[in-house]
Write an enzyme that holds these catalytic residues in place. Structure first.
Site, mmCIF file in Angstrom:
data_model
loop_
_atom_site.group_PDB
_atom_site.id
_atom_site.type_symbol
_atom_site.label_atom_id
_atom_site.label_comp_id
_atom_site.label_asym_id
_atom_site.label_seq_id
_atom_site.Cartn_x
_atom_site.Cartn_y
_atom_site.Cartn_z
ATOM 1 N N THR A 1 0.802 -1.057 0.058
ATOM 2 C CA THR A 1 0.084 -0.029 -0.041
ATOM 3 C C THR A 1 0.743 1.022 0.016
ATOM 4 O OG1 THR A 1 -1.571 1.422 1.287
ATOM 5 C CG2 THR A 1 -0.234 -0.310 2.584
ATOM 6 N N ASP A 2 0.245 2.416 -0.604
ATOM 7 C CA ASP A 2 1.059 3.637 -0.633
ATOM 8 C C ASP A 2 0.839 4.189 0.824
ATOM 9 O OD1 ASP A 2 -1.559 4.207 -0.145
ATOM 10 O OD2 ASP A 2 -1.673 5.723 -1.972
ATOM 11 N N GLU A 3 0.208 3.815 1.771
ATOM 12 C CA GLU A 3 0.431 3.935 3.172
ATOM 13 C C GLU A 3 1.629 3.769 3.850
ATOM 14 O OE1 GLU A 3 -2.966 3.596 5.660
ATOM 15 O OE2 GLU A 3 -4.318 2.984 3.783
ATOM 16 N N LYS B 1 2.488 -3.222 7.312
ATOM 17 C CA LYS B 1 2.571 -3.644 5.879
ATOM 18 C C LYS B 1 4.116 -3.002 5.462
ATOM 19 C CE LYS B 1 0.103 -4.587 3.139
ATOM 20 N NZ LYS B 1 -0.069 -5.931 2.408
ATOM 21 N N TYR C 1 -1.498 -0.297 11.094
ATOM 22 C CA TYR C 1 -1.781 -0.963 9.906
ATOM 23 C C TYR C 1 -0.492 -0.670 8.913
ATOM 24 C CZ TYR C 1 -2.952 -1.345 4.872
ATOM 25 O OH TYR C 1 -3.182 -1.698 3.400
ATOM 26 N N ARG D 1 -7.101 11.706 -1.504
ATOM 27 C CA ARG D 1 -6.606 10.231 -1.686
ATOM 28 C C ARG D 1 -6.505 10.029 -3.395
ATOM 29 N NH1 ARG D 1 -5.511 10.814 2.623
ATOM 30 N NH2 ARG D 1 -5.927 9.511 4.623
#
Length: 339
Positions: free
Chosen positions: A125-127, A157, A153, A217
């Protein structure tokens, strides 16, 4: 080839199952899923009718079960979608995120070492990059952006990504990683922003928006994401990371207003609520690498994709009504108890 898709009863994984059945009809597609709260066998109802599809229930953190999967199915490719992925849930209970997202990834990588594999692909994920300032629209995440996580989270990741890279460098496991922006489309679990707003609006319920809804986003239609992963499997270089983004940046509040307009509902349904802890301000991916090196392009603009998504939810009410009622949890038993 035999392709194992972990987390294939979830949102993106389920869409990827259908994409692979459609584009690689000669391959055997094995879905491995623990069917936690976000896993839904109803999502795979049509896939189960395909002779090249197999479902195996299991947890990626269960070493014995994963090794048995490798022994019985002899996979050539692993695509790991399996993850706890809801930020709010990670803030309330981080431990399960570490178990699934990090330890589960380790178990899969160990199985790849033990039994051999042609490719292990980690869906990230880009997070993991943290966030970008709202007043710098010229800034984007690239594959060289430092990891700077904001939630349990995203930290889990990022930890998994580092583990994947380490297994490639230390043990020579043939790996690739993709980091995507926010996905949307069919089979999206109702707790997420877009399906939650669609369903609440259909019921004339309040639409809860964090803070002022100014967080931005980059939205990626799920089928475009599936196409990108498939291309990475075919053309991607081992050990590399590929960012996958749609160049479809939207403020959360604007997404909600678009949904209300499409459904002919009043904006008075919007209810601003206390902001999430550590809420990232803006995500924006630079997908230049995958575009130039592999030739991938997103094909769905947000204005079109959101209409397709709303249409899907209107036409598949029984799917999400069963989730809201909790009946979807019984679907596996209905499907398999008498087999």
């Amino acid at each position: 080839m035999n392709i194992v898709i972990t987390g294939g009863a979830g949102f993106i994984g389920g869409n990827f199952v259908y994409y692979m059945l459609k584009t690689r009809p000669a391959d055997k597609i094995i879905c491995y899923d623990a069917l936690t709260y976000a896993g839904n066998m109803a999502t795979l109802k049509e896939a189960a009718e395909n002779k090249n599809f197999v479902f195996v229930r299991g947890d990626i953190a269960d070493r014995e079960a994963v090794y048995r999967l490798f022994e019985e199915e002899k996979p050539d490719i692993i695509v790991n979608f399996a993850a706890e992925s809801h930020v709010d849930r990670s803030i309330e209970n981080p431990e399960i995120f570490l178990r699934t997202n990090i330890l589960g990834t380790q178990v899969l990588l160990d199985a790849c070492r033990k039994y051999g594999i042609k490719r292990y692909h980690q869906v990230s994920t880009d997070e993991v990059y943290g966030d970008l300032p709202l007043d710098r629209p010229d800034m984007f995440f690239t594959e060289k952006t430092n990891l700077h996580t904001s939630s349990p989270y995203s930290a889990s990741k990022a930890g998994a990504d580092l583990l994947v890279s380490a297994y490639h460098r230390t043990y020579g496991v043939p790996t690739t990683i993709s980091r995507c922006s926010n996905n949307y489309g069919p089979y999206h679990f109702p707790e997420k922003l877009i399906p939650l707003m669609i369903i609440n609006a259909l019921h004339d319920k309040k639409l809860p928006v964090y803070g002022e809804g100014l967080n931005v986003r980059d939205w990626l239609y799920v089928e475009d994401h599936c196409a990108a992963i498939s291309m990475i499997l075919q053309k991607g270089k081992e050990g590399e990371v590929y960012n996958v983004g749609g160049h479809n940046e939207q403020r959360n509040i604007d997404v909600v207003k678009i949904i209300l307009k499409e459904l002919n509902r009043s904006e008075t349904l919007i209810e601003h609520v206390t902001d999430r802890k550590g809420h990232d301000r803006r995500y924006a991916i630079d997908p230049t690498k995958i575009m130039t090196e592999l030739g991938w392009q997103p094909t769905t603009k947000f204005a079109d994709g959101i209409k397709l998504t709303i249409k899907w939810y209107l036409e598949h009410k029984s799917w999400w009504e069963d989730i809201i009622s909790g009946e979807y949890r019984d679907y596996y038993a209905k499907m398999y108890d008498n087999r």
